[in-house]
Design an enzyme around this catalytic site. Sequence first.
Site, PDB file in Angstrom:
ATOM      1  N   GLU A  53      35.870  39.073  47.023  1.00  0.00           N
ATOM      2  CA  GLU A  53      35.667  37.825  45.916  1.00  0.00           C
ATOM      3  C   GLU A  53      37.003  37.086  46.357  1.00  0.00           C
ATOM      4  OE1 GLU A  53      34.872  40.621  44.873  1.00  0.00           O
ATOM      5  OE2 GLU A  53      33.096  40.708  43.848  1.00  0.00           O
ATOM      6  N   GLU A 112      35.337  50.448  32.796  1.00  0.00           N
ATOM      7  CA  GLU A 112      35.483  50.887  33.793  1.00  0.00           C
ATOM      8  C   GLU A 112      36.476  52.344  33.909  1.00  0.00           C
ATOM      9  OE1 GLU A 112      38.047  48.952  37.164  1.00  0.00           O
ATOM     10  OE2 GLU A 112      36.164  48.269  37.683  1.00  0.00           O
ATOM     11  N   LYS A 156      45.455  44.078  44.507  1.00  0.00           N
ATOM     12  CA  LYS A 156      45.949  45.453  44.874  1.00  0.00           C
ATOM     13  C   LYS A 156      45.866  45.732  46.326  1.00  0.00           C
ATOM     14  CE  LYS A 156      46.190  50.088  43.525  1.00  0.00           C
ATOM     15  NZ  LYS A 156      45.805  51.357  42.475  1.00  0.00           N
ATOM     16  N   GLY A 165      44.341  49.122  38.987  1.00  0.00           N
ATOM     17  CA  GLY A 165      44.160  47.581  38.908  1.00  0.00           C
ATOM     18  C   GLY A 165      44.248  47.438  37.447  1.00  0.00           C
ATOM     19  N   ARG A 166      43.406  48.117  36.484  1.00  0.00           N
ATOM     20  CA  ARG A 166      43.235  47.653  35.178  1.00  0.00           C
ATOM     21  C   ARG A 166      44.408  48.076  34.216  1.00  0.00           C
ATOM     22  NH1 ARG A 166      39.558  51.188  36.854  1.00  0.00           N
ATOM     23  NH2 ARG A 166      39.712  53.302  36.075  1.00  0.00           N
ATOM     24  N   HIS A 208      28.873  33.848  12.889  1.00  0.00           N
ATOM     25  CA  HIS A 208      27.804  33.046  12.788  1.00  0.00           C
ATOM     26  C   HIS A 208      26.877  33.498  14.150  1.00  0.00           C
ATOM     27  CE1 HIS A 208      29.551  30.636   9.603  1.00  0.00           C
ATOM     28  NE2 HIS A 208      30.477  31.002  10.248  1.00  0.00           N
ATOM     29  N   LYS A 210      29.039  47.018  46.164  1.00  0.00           N
ATOM     30  CA  LYS A 210      29.795  46.458  47.167  1.00  0.00           C
ATOM     31  C   LYS A 210      29.180  46.725  48.489  1.00  0.00           C
ATOM     32  CE  LYS A 210      34.225  46.801  44.950  1.00  0.00           C
ATOM     33  NZ  LYS A 210      35.840  47.246  45.150  1.00  0.00           N
TER      34      LYS A 210
END
Length: 544
Positions: free
Chosen positions: A209, A350, A203, A264-265, A381, A509
């Site tokens: 990253e 978030e 965005k 963003g999400r 399990h 950050k």
Amino acid sequence: MKTTAAWQALTEYRLSFGDTRMCELFATEPDRFERLSLRAAGLFLDYSKNRIDDRGLGLLGNLARERGVEQARAAMFGGQRINTTENRAVLHVALRNRGEQAMEVDGQDVMPAVREVLARMGSFVEAVREGAWRGYAGETITDVVNIGIGGSDLGPAMVCQALQGCAHPRLTMHFVSNIDGDHLAGVLGRVDPARTLFVIASKTFTTIETMTNAASARSWFLANGGSEAAIARHFVAVSTNAERVADFGIDLANMFGFWDWVGGRYSLWSAVGLPIALQVGFAGFEALLQGAHDMDRHFVDAPLEANMPVILAMLGVWYRGFCGAGSLSVAPYAQALARLPAYLQQLEMESNGKSVTCSGAPVTTPTCPVIWGEPGTNGQHAFFQLLHQGTDLIPVDFIVPLRAGHGLPGHHRLLLANCIAQSKALMVGKCADEVRAELGASGLSGEALEALVPHRVFPGNRPSNTLLLPDLSPRSIGALIALYEHKVFVQSVIWDINAFDQWGVELGKQIASRIGAELAGEAEGQHDASSQGLIALARQALNG
Ligand code: F6P
């Protein structure tokens, strides 16, 4: 919050409800399943296995009304700047508006721009899928590498996996998010530069990253047969930041834009969904949008007490605020939904992992629970032991498609059986007398039998929701995601927090950027003894 009439009524109700068991509720309410279940946008929700009765549900409805959920919903769909700390509207619902109606931000209809990007995505996607879009050596594209992180990764990665059943036979999707070079190197080792398309999704187009991975991908491409002139055939960008995209060297003709009113999400419905459209085709992507739109219509039109996102949200508020539950486990009974818990972790935590109200005061009630999970039956399990016999109350959302995409006989029957069995086992449990009878029948008696009894007792009365999807189609997945998006929004309204900012990710950050410079020897910093010691060891390793 705690002093409001509806919250106080619920506090009193909690005391009077006490330890009432769900099994007792089923015994006294023969129509409980019919009443506490509903269909919306093709999904079926059974919420009857919850520690609550009609009175409690009514009080939760009162709380939703008192907190202004209907007004907040209207404000969001009306394009108001409800993300106050970033002064932004929150209009991801416009991205999947399949109707003709305008959707406005500041009096401006955003739909023409939305449709324009969708049309460009459609042409591009079909060109790649049909083979008209060729790489620098004249060959068709076989691999798509999406480079993004957070909302620019989790949504498309989760949906592409969920819709593996409708994948294009020539195209393989890869998702690279981690700054750990192992992630990108692993993918680059498997693809042919002449037949690979990189989608750089960010965005902001500033995320360290993504920018680091994108730059490395570009260098790898240039070093392995590609050229500057060929970049345009192999790199496209998805972003709101045209200037940065151009600076990176991607032709703006290869940029698919979106807008600051898309968080963003909440962005997989925008051009961030490009890998999804490449995988399932543009008609499939439109079906995903349609499923979400169906859920939007339901969310807007249904009364609060018969509104699926509101019901899920209010049950979450109930367990978090009144029953002490600190987490929610999400158990998708579908291997294709393996990334759903990770996707929901960003969506829920978030958004609602906050501890100040919209006006900046400390919250007075707990907010977002920890969201975690794994696909069933694998989770059975591993950690289901704790769900059944651990000390914490952990509500579970079971999610299962009624129809399977594969043709392997027997599997789906067993999957469905396990899903239903788990929600039942969590609720009914097993009492000491049942355990005694079972152990007696197996030949045990006396002290040996009694010693085992407490270990084999299941307390039961552990709540869950069960969500049935008709299938794993784009439309069902669209409805499922929109359901959780609106659930998160409703909870934020109840808790009076801003679900649409994420300041909590900033501090780390900032510090990482300073430590990065120190590790490179470009700066010196003052730190606490622990961080200073770790930096020294990291420096040694990097230099040694
Ligand atoms: O982690 C913070 C965050 O801003 C997320 O909200 C977002 O989805 C992610 O980083 C990626 O951001 P961008 O799409 O700008 O690269």
